[in-house]
Each structure stands twice: as C-alpha cells, then as structure tokens.
Scaffold this motif. Structure first.
Motif, PDB file in Angstrom:
ATOM      1  N   ALA A   8      23.402   9.869 -16.143  1.00  0.00           N
ATOM      2  CA  ALA A   8      22.500   9.550 -15.031  1.00  0.00           C
ATOM      3  C   ALA A   8      23.315   9.215 -13.787  1.00  0.00           C
ATOM      4  N   GLY A  10      25.177   7.046 -11.306  1.00  0.00           N
ATOM      5  CA  GLY A  10      25.804   5.738 -11.506  1.00  0.00           C
ATOM      6  C   GLY A  10      26.316   5.487 -12.910  1.00  0.00           C
ATOM      7  N   ALA A  11      26.232   6.486 -13.793  1.00  0.00           N
ATOM      8  CA  ALA A  11      26.717   6.284 -15.162  1.00  0.00           C
ATOM      9  C   ALA A  11      28.236   6.135 -15.183  1.00  0.00           C
ATOM     10  N   GLY A  32      28.422  17.102  -6.563  1.00  0.00           N
ATOM     11  CA  GLY A  32      28.047  16.184  -5.483  1.00  0.00           C
ATOM     12  C   GLY A  32      29.133  16.100  -4.414  1.00  0.00           C
ATOM     13  N   TYR A  52      17.456  17.688   0.585  1.00  0.00           N
ATOM     14  CA  TYR A  52      17.267  17.434  -0.852  1.00  0.00           C
ATOM     15  C   TYR A  52      18.078  16.214  -1.279  1.00  0.00           C
ATOM     16  N   ARG A  86      22.892  20.597 -14.177  1.00  0.00           N
ATOM     17  CA  ARG A  86      21.949  19.511 -13.981  1.00  0.00           C
ATOM     18  C   ARG A  86      20.511  19.948 -14.229  1.00  0.00           C
ATOM     19  N   PRO A 199      34.880  -0.411 -17.071  1.00  0.00           N
ATOM     20  CA  PRO A 199      35.469   0.930 -16.961  1.00  0.00           C
ATOM     21  C   PRO A 199      36.603   1.201 -17.952  1.00  0.00           C
TER      22      PRO A 199
END
Ligand code: AP5
Length: 223
Positions: A8, A10-11, A32, A52, A86, A199
């Motif tokens: 998702a 921010g994963a 992205g 978008y 995606r 992390p």
C-alpha cells in the motif's frame, strides 16, 4: 535478478527498494519517481499524469505500461519494481512481455501494513528534491531538521501526502492494486512481509528472503 515489491502507499516500498538496490546492485525502478521526474521536467506524460496523481487516482494503464516497459528495457542486469504493476492489466502486460523475452520475475514480495500506520508515515514523510533521499519527521529524521543529510538541500513534502489524498490513495489501493497481489498468488509464491515494524527489522526479513535467491542464482552481493 527481477523483483516485484508490492504494498500500500506508505508501506515502505521506496525505502526498502533503495536498500535492495544498494545491497544487490539492481536498478530501483519506481513508477512514482519516474512520473514525478516527468512532471518536474514538464513533459507531455508529466502533464497528463498530474491531475490523477494529485487526486490520489491511478494514471491510465497505457501511459504507465509504455513508460515502465522503456525503463525495464534499460535495466537488463536486473531491477526491483516499486509501484508497478498496480493493476491486474499492468501485471498481465508485464508477464506477457517477460514471457516473450524468455524471462521471469524471480520473487514477489508484499509489504503488509495497517491503515493507521500508512497515514502516520505518509503525512510525516519528507524528501530531498535533489537526490531523492526519503525521511520521516519522527521515524527517520534527518540529522538537522528539514535538511537533507547527503547534500544539505531543504526537504519538501509531496503534494499528494496530505491526509485527504492519502485516504483516496488507500481506497484506490484496495480497489485496484490489492487484486494484483491475488493475481500473483494464483500463479506463484508471494512472500508476505509484516512491514509495521521499524525499517531495520523489516529490511532484515526482506534480505532473509533475497539472500538465498542471490546464492541460488550465483549473483554476487555488493560488499
Ligand atoms: P508512488 O510514488 O508509487 O506512491 P505510493 O505507492 O502511494 O507509495 P509511496 O511512495 O507513498 O510509499 P512507499 O511505499 O514508497 O513508502 P516510503 O518508503 O516512501 O505513486 C504516486 C502516484 O503516482 C500514485 O498515486 C499514482 O497516481 C501514480 N502511479 C505510480 N505508479 C503507478 C502505476 N503503476 N499505475 C498508475 N498510476 C501510478 O515510506 C513512507 C514514509 O514512511 C517515509 O517517510 C519513510 O521514511 C517512512 N517509513 C518507511 N518504512 C518505515 C518503517 N518500517 N518504519 C517507520 N517508518 C517508515
């Protein structure tokens, strides 16, 4: 080595793809990041993608597929895909193209994270417009607040990182991208990774999956 990292918003896809690229010497291909670069350069693709992205919706498949096919062709020695595929359609096109080249994805990793964590991570994210380094105001702060550790550039917040847009991005993820996880699960092993932790803990689990693959393929890990 060809790796797909799903998850998702921010994963931690960008965070961990950078670490994977450093450790195994593969190219980090983030749809992205490429779109943001196109926007910054004011290209036709960047202009088409803008509305978008700002709304938290997906950019049309035809634009993305062409853009990512070109990026993949330029990384013959291996890559880790971040943010692509995606949609199920994007996954099908990628598979067909790999089959045509007698290649296959070596591993699919799926970062699982809870919605509350996503909102906290994304609204606290800051990045360097010059080198692309990513920080978090609380979880991964730079040494000097608001300034990139690597090159001293003032950090910025992405325009789509507001709470309202993040909620749209999450909704888009569940509707259009979660089916991609099921698409892969029906065809191969998908390695689910609990990505709620810190992390280094998440990275250790990811490397625990990828190191044996590297040994099997005989590829050398970077020192
Ligand atoms: P994209 O840039 O791909 O955004 P995203 O998928 O929403 O993912 P993010 O970049 O927000 O999160 P991430 O998982 O990389 O997390 P990060 O590591 O930065 O896409 C943006 C837009 O482009 C889309 O909305 C769409 O419009 C368009 N687009 C892109 N690809 C497309 C495609 N294939 N088809 C159609 N449209 C497309 O981490 C987030 C924060 O958390 C950071 O601050 C980080 O420091 C922190 N953090 C990370 N991991 C941890 C941890 N374990 N613990 C604590 N903090 C952590």
């Amino acid at each position: 080595m060809r790796i797909v990292l799903l998850g998702a918003p921010g994963a931690g896809k960008g965070t961990h793809c950078k670490r994977i690229a450093d450790r195994y010497g593969v190219v980090h291909l983030s749809s992205g990041d490429i779109l943001r670069r196109e926007r910054a350069e004011g290209t036709e693709l960047g202009k088409k993608a803008q509305s978008y992205m700002d709304a938290g919706a997906l950019v049309p498949d035809d634009l993305i597929v062409e853009m990512m096919s070109q990026a993949i062709r330029q990384a013959p020695a291996g890559y880790v895909l971040d943010g692509f595929p995606r949609t199920v359609n994007q996954a099908e096109v990628l598979d067909k193209s790999l089959v045509a080249q007698k290649m296959a994805i070596d591993m699919v990793l799926n970062l699982r994270v809870s919605d509350g964590v996503v909102v906290e991570r994304i609204t606290g994210r800051r990045s360097c417009p010059k080198c692309g380094a990513v920080y978090h105001v609380k979880n991964m702060p730079p040494k000097v607040a608001g300034v990139c550790d690597r090159d001293g550039t003032p950090l910025v917040q992405r325009p789509d990182d507001t709470e309202e847009v993040v909620r749209n991005r999450l909704e888009t993820y569940y509707r259009q991208t979660e089916p991609v996880v099921e698409y892969y699960r029906a065809r191969r092993t998908v390695h689910d990774i609990d990505a709620d932790g810190d992390p280094d803990t998440v990275a250790a689990v990811i490397f625990g999956k990828l190191d044996p693959l590297v040994r099997k393929t005989g590829r050398r890990r970077k020192a």
